[in-house]
Design a protein around this motif. Sequence first.
Motif, short mmCIF file in Angstrom:
data_model
loop_
_atom_site.label_atom_id
_atom_site.label_comp_id
_atom_site.label_asym_id
_atom_site.label_seq_id
_atom_site.Cartn_x
_atom_site.Cartn_y
_atom_site.Cartn_z
N GLN A 1 0.80 -1.23 0.00
CA GLN A 1 0.00 0.00 0.00
C GLN A 1 0.83 1.28 0.00
O GLN A 1 0.35 2.32 -0.45
N ASP A 2 2.06 1.24 0.50
CA ASP A 2 2.84 2.47 0.48
C ASP A 2 3.83 2.52 -0.69
O ASP A 2 4.74 3.33 -0.69
N ALA A 3 3.64 1.69 -1.68
CA ALA A 3 4.49 1.78 -2.89
C ALA A 3 4.13 3.03 -3.67
O ALA A 3 3.06 3.61 -3.48
N ASP A 4 5.06 3.46 -4.57
CA ASP A 4 4.77 4.65 -5.37
C ASP A 4 3.49 4.45 -6.18
O ASP A 4 2.63 5.32 -6.25
N ARG A 5 3.45 3.31 -6.83
CA ARG A 5 2.25 2.97 -7.58
C ARG A 5 1.96 1.49 -7.39
O ARG A 5 2.87 0.69 -7.14
N ILE A 6 0.71 1.13 -7.53
CA ILE A 6 0.33 -0.27 -7.37
C ILE A 6 -0.38 -0.73 -8.64
O ILE A 6 -1.19 0.00 -9.21
N LEU A 7 0.01 -1.96 -9.02
CA LEU A 7 -0.53 -2.50 -10.25
C LEU A 7 -1.51 -3.60 -9.87
O LEU A 7 -1.17 -4.49 -9.10
N VAL A 8 -2.71 -3.53 -10.37
CA VAL A 8 -3.70 -4.57 -10.06
C VAL A 8 -3.90 -5.43 -11.30
O VAL A 8 -4.23 -4.92 -12.37
N LEU A 9 -3.63 -6.69 -11.15
CA LEU A 9 -3.79 -7.62 -12.28
C LEU A 9 -5.01 -8.48 -12.07
O LEU A 9 -5.30 -8.91 -10.95
N GLU A 10 -5.71 -8.75 -13.14
CA GLU A 10 -6.86 -9.63 -13.06
C GLU A 10 -6.93 -10.41 -14.37
O GLU A 10 -7.02 -9.83 -15.44
N ASN A 11 -6.86 -11.75 -14.25
CA ASN A 11 -6.93 -12.60 -15.45
C ASN A 11 -5.98 -12.18 -16.57
O ASN A 11 -6.36 -12.15 -17.73
N GLY A 12 -4.76 -11.82 -16.21
CA GLY A 12 -3.77 -11.52 -17.23
C GLY A 12 -3.90 -10.13 -17.83
O GLY A 12 -3.19 -9.78 -18.77
N ARG A 13 -4.83 -9.34 -17.31
CA ARG A 13 -4.99 -7.98 -17.83
C ARG A 13 -4.68 -6.98 -16.74
O ARG A 13 -4.85 -7.23 -15.56
N LEU A 14 -4.24 -5.84 -17.18
CA LEU A 14 -3.97 -4.74 -16.27
C LEU A 14 -5.32 -4.13 -15.89
O LEU A 14 -6.05 -3.64 -16.75
N ASP A 15 -5.65 -4.21 -14.61
CA ASP A 15 -6.97 -3.72 -14.21
C ASP A 15 -6.89 -2.33 -13.60
O ASP A 15 -7.85 -1.57 -13.64
#
Lengths: 612, 584
Positions: free
Chosen positions: B533-547
Motif C-alpha cells: 500500500q505504500d508503494a509509489d504505484r500499485i498495479l492490479v492484475l486480473e486474469n492476465g490484464r492490467l486492471d
Amino acid sequence: MKRVLKYVWKDYKVSCIVVFLCIVLAALTNLKGLTFMEVLIDDYITPMIGSENPDFAGLFLALAQLAGYFAVGILCSYLYNRIMVNVTQGTMRNLRTALFNRMEALPIKYFDTHAHGDIMSVYTNDVDTLRQLISQSIPQTVNSAVTIVSVFWGMITNNIPLTLLSLFMVAIMLVTTKRIGKKSGYYFGAQQKDLGRVNGYIEEMMEGQKVVKVFCHEERSLEEFRKINEQLRNSADNANKFANIMMPINGNIGNISYVLCAVVGALLALNGYTGLTLGALITFLTLNRNFTQPITQISQQINAIVMAQAGAKRVFELMDEEPETDEGYVELVNAVQEAGGEIKEVQERTGFWAWKHPHKAEGTVTYTPLTGDVVFDDVDFGYDDKKMVLHNIKIFAAAGQKIAFVGSTGAGKTTITNLINRFYDIQDGKIRYDGINVNKIKKADLRRSLGIVLQDTHLFTGTVMENIRYGRLEASDEACIAAAKLANADSFITRLPDGYRTLLTGDGSNLSQGQRQLLAIARAAVADPPVLILDEATSSIDTRTERLVQEGMDHLMQGRTTFVIAHRLSTIKNADCIMVMEQGRIIERGNHEELIEKKGRYYQLYTGKFAS
Amino acid sequence: MIHTIVKQIKQYKKPSLLTPLFATLEVIMEVLIPYVIAAIVDKGIDGGNINAVYRYGAIMLVLAMCSLMFGILAGKYAAAASAGLACNLRDSMYENIQRFSFSNIDKFSTAGLVTRMTTDVTNIQNAYQMVIRIAVRAPLMLICSMFMCFFIHVRMSLIFVVAIIFLGIVLISIVLTAMKIFDVVFKKYDDLNASVQENVTAIRVVKSYVREDYEKNKFGSAAENLYRLFSKAENVVVLNSPVMMLTIYGCVLALSWFGAKYVVAGSMTTGEMTSMFSYIMGILMSLMMLSMIFVMLTLSTASAKRIVEVLSEEPDLQNGENPVTEIADGSIDFHHVSFSYRQGSESETLKDIELHIKSGETIGIIGGTGCGKSSLVSLISRLYDVTEGSVCVGGRDVREYDCEVLRDNVAVVLQKNVLFSGTILENLRWGKEDATEEECRAVCIQACADDFIQQFPDKYNTYIEQGGTNVSGGQKQRLCIARALLKKPKILILDDSTSAVDTATDAKIRKAFAESIPGTTKLIISQRISSVQDADRILVLENGRLDGFGTHEELLVSNEIYREIYEAQIKGGGDFDEAAGGED
C-alpha cells in the motif's frame, strides 16, 4: 542374510525341498551326460573300432537310457525354475505386504523422523536386491555347489592324483577370486557412495535450477558437478574392471588346470600308473572343466550377494520398527438412548455414539455418551524426553465449543493437535475426552471420533467420490454429495470433466490447492465426527476460493467441538476461547473482547498488523 | 536415438574399439583351445605320444595365457569405455540442463531428471558394457564354432544347424511374448510404488481416519495382482532353460550316436568328437547370450529414450547477435505484451499489457492466484520470452541484451526459492562471488537477516542443510533477499518473497530498501495489502490484464478489485498471523 532364507523357508517349505531335490537331480543327470563320454569311448567305440560288423544295438540301448535320464533332467530343471518363480514372486509379495502392514502400524513419529525417499527406497531398491538374491543367486549357488560336489565325487572315483592336482588349481582360483573380489567390493562400495553424492547434488541443483539461472550460476554449478561426476566415473571404472577380469582369470586358470591334468594324466596313462584308461582320462578332463566352471559362476554372484545383504539389512530394519502400541480398552459403539435415559448398545448405525467402558475390577460395563468434551489437564510434551516443547497446557473445551489457537510459527499450535488424537503421547498431565483419559480409549475409536483437516491436503489415487468416501467407507453416494455441498465443493466438482467420477492422481495434482482443501473438508464432513481439528490454510490461494474454503469450514464447525489453528480474524473473533501461544505455553486465554481489553500479547498481535 | 547416445562416447572411442577387438581375440583363443584339446587327446593320449602331449600342452598353455591377457584387457577397456560413456552422458545432460530456459525446466520434474541422470544412465552403462563385450563376441563365437564344426565334420554339423535354428526361433518367441507381459508388469509395479508413496506422505490422513486396514487390503490386493502378472511373465521366461537343455541334450545324443558311427567307420577321430562337444556348447551358449543381449537392449531402450529427451531438448532462449552488455537504467516498459507458456496455446497468461515504470520507482503488484503476476515479472529478466509485443529495460528490448548481464542487473527473488547446502556466506556469495564479509553483512542488515544470523552459534558460517531445512520459512526468505541484494541490481523483483515474514519485519525491510537503495527500481508482488500500500504505484492484475495502476488512495477510489481485496483483508476476513504463510 539368514533371515532372508528363513523368510523364504517359512512360507515355502515344501517348494524349497522340491526345488532342492530338483536341482540335485538336474545336476546329477547333467553329470551323467558328461561322464557318458567315458562309457561311449571305452565301452562302445574303442571295442568296435576295427571290427568288421560293428553292433550298434548296445549303444542304442545306452543312448535310450541316457535319453531317459535327460528327460528327467529337463523335467526337473523346468520344475525347479517354475517353482522358483512362484517362490520368488510369492516371497516378494509377502515381503512387500509385510513391509506395508508394518509401515501402516508405525507411529507418526517414524514418518516425522525418516526421510520419505529413504522409506520408498526400501520398497524399490532394497526389495529388488532381495529378488535377485532369491531368484538367481541362491539357486545358482546351490546348483553350482551340487555340481561341484557331484563332479568332485566323479573325479575322486576316477583318479585321485589328478583330483589333487585339480584341487590345487581350484585353491589358486579361490585365492585370486578372494583378492579380486575384495578389490572389486571396495570399489563397488565407493561407486555406491559416489552415486549417492551425484544423486544428492543433482537433486539439490535441479530443485534450485531456476535460482541457478537467475544468478547466472550455470558455469560454477557445472564445474562442481564435473568433479563429482569424474569421481563416480573413476570408481565405476575400477569396480567394473575388477568384476570383468574375474571371469577371464578364473576361466584361464581352469584352462591351465586342464593342460596340467592332460599332461600328467597322459604320463600316468601311457606309463600305466594308477590304472588310468584313455576313456577315463578324457572323462576326467571333461570333469575338470566342469569342476572349475561352477566356481567361476559362484564368484560372479559375490557382488549380488553383498548388495543383497545391505538391502536385507534395511528391509528388516523397517520390519523391526516398534509398531504403535495400543493399550486402550474403551470402545466407541453405536447406541440408543432409551426413555429412562439409559444407554443401550446396538449394532446398526444410529448416529448416536457412546463410549463402552468396561471396569475390570467390578466386572461391569458403563456407557458414556459421546459429546466431544475435551480437557487438557496440565499437559507437558516433548518430541523427545530431553526437550519439552509444551508446558503446563490447560484447555477446557465443552461440547460444541470452538477453541482457536494463535501464535507465531513454532509456538506449539500444531503440536497440540497431534496430542488429542494421540499421534504422540504426552509426558505428563492428562487429556480427557468426555471425562475418560484418552490413554484408556482404543486409538482407532478415538481417532474415528475426531475429524482432521490439515493445511497440506493429501488425496489418494481414485475418483473424487472415493476420496470423499474415505471419511466413511459405507457412506452412500448421496451422503458424499451432500457432504461436498456442505463443504462448498460440489460446484467445482460438477464442473470437472467427469464430475464425481473424475480420477485423481498424484496426490490430486490435477486440482488446485483450494479445490483440494475443499475436498478434504468434504471428506471430514462425511465422517461427521463430534470433534474437529482444523488447520486453516495460509498458503496463497486466490481470494474467491479462499472464501469458499472459509465458508466450507464454517459449515463444518457448526455444532462440533472444534480446535482450530487460526489465521483469519473471522475465525478467531467468533471462537469461544482463544489460546495465545508462545514458546510452548498458553500465555493468554479468553474471547476476542476480553483479550483486547487485556492489552497484552493478543492486543499487540491484533494491532501490530496495522502498524505499517 | 542411438546416434545421440553413440555421439557421447567422445574420448572413449579407443577403449570402445579395443574392447571388441580384444574380445574377438579372446574368442579366437577360446575357439582354438578345444581344437588343441582334441589334438592332445588324439595325437598325444590316443597315439601314446607323450611328446605330442607336451607340445600341444605347451601350445594350449600359450593360448590360455593369451586368452587371459586378452580377456583382462577386454574387461579393462570395457569398464573404461562404459564408465566413460556414462560419465559423458551425465555431463552432457547436466550441461544441457544448465542451458535450459525456464520453459525448458518446466517440462521436466526434479525427480524425473534425477532418475534420468542416475538410474537411466546406469542402465545404459550396463547395456553398453555388455554390448561391446558380448555383442561382438557371441555372434563371432557362433560363427567360429560353426566354422570349426564344419571343418571337423560337415555332415554332423548339419545336425547343429537344425538345432540352432530351432533354439533361435524358440528363444526369440519366448522373449517377445515375455516382453509384452513385462510392459504391463512394470506399469503395475510403478502403480504399486506410487501407492506406497501416497501412504508415506499421507500417513496422517490414513491414521486419523483409521484407514490402516483399508489401506492394507488395498495394497494387499495390488501386491497379489502384481504377483500374478509377474509370475505369468516369468513363467514364460523359465521356458528358456528347459528348451536350452532339450537342445543341448538332443545334440549330445545325436553326437554320441552319429559320432560313434563315424568314429567306428573311421571318418572321425575320438578327439575330434570331444572337441565337437565343446563347440556345440559354445554355439548354444552364444545363442543364449544373444537372446540376453536382446532383452537387455529392449529394456534399456526406454532409458535411452528418456536420456535423449534431455540431450536433444533445445534451449529456447538464446542470446541475439552482438548482445548489448550495458544497461542504462532501471526503467521498464511493456509494449503491448501478450504471453502464454505454451506456444500457440489459446489461453494467454498475459494479454496486451502496456506498462511504463520509471527508474527508481517502487511498484506494488497485487491480484489473485493465477492472474499472471509472476509471469509478468519473469518477462523482465527474460526468464521467458514474450509471445507478442516487447519488454524493454533501460530503453532497450531485453532480447538485445546478453542474458547474463540482464540477469545480473535484474535481480529476482523467486516465489519458490531455495538455499543450497553450504554456509550462509557461501549462499550469499551466489549474488557476488568475491563479496567480502562486510558486504554480506551489509545486505543482511538491509534484509533484516543479520539479527537472527548473529544468534546462530556459527553466525555467518552456519551450515545450511540441503533445501534450507534448518532455517524457518521467514529466515529463508530474508536470506534469499539478501543474496539478491548483493548483486547491486538496477531492478529488484520480490515475488511474494516476504509471505512468511511477520508484518513488522516486512515493513522494516521495505523501509531499508527505500533508504539504502533508492535508485533501484523495486517491484513487490504480494498477497498482503499492507506490503504494497505504500508503494509509489500499485498495479492490479486480473486474469492476465492490467486492471488498475495508481497509488493506494487512487485505487481505493477507482478500482473495485483493489477495494474488495483491501476490505477483505483489513475488515474482518484478513489473516491474523504474525507469520502467515510460514506456518508448517
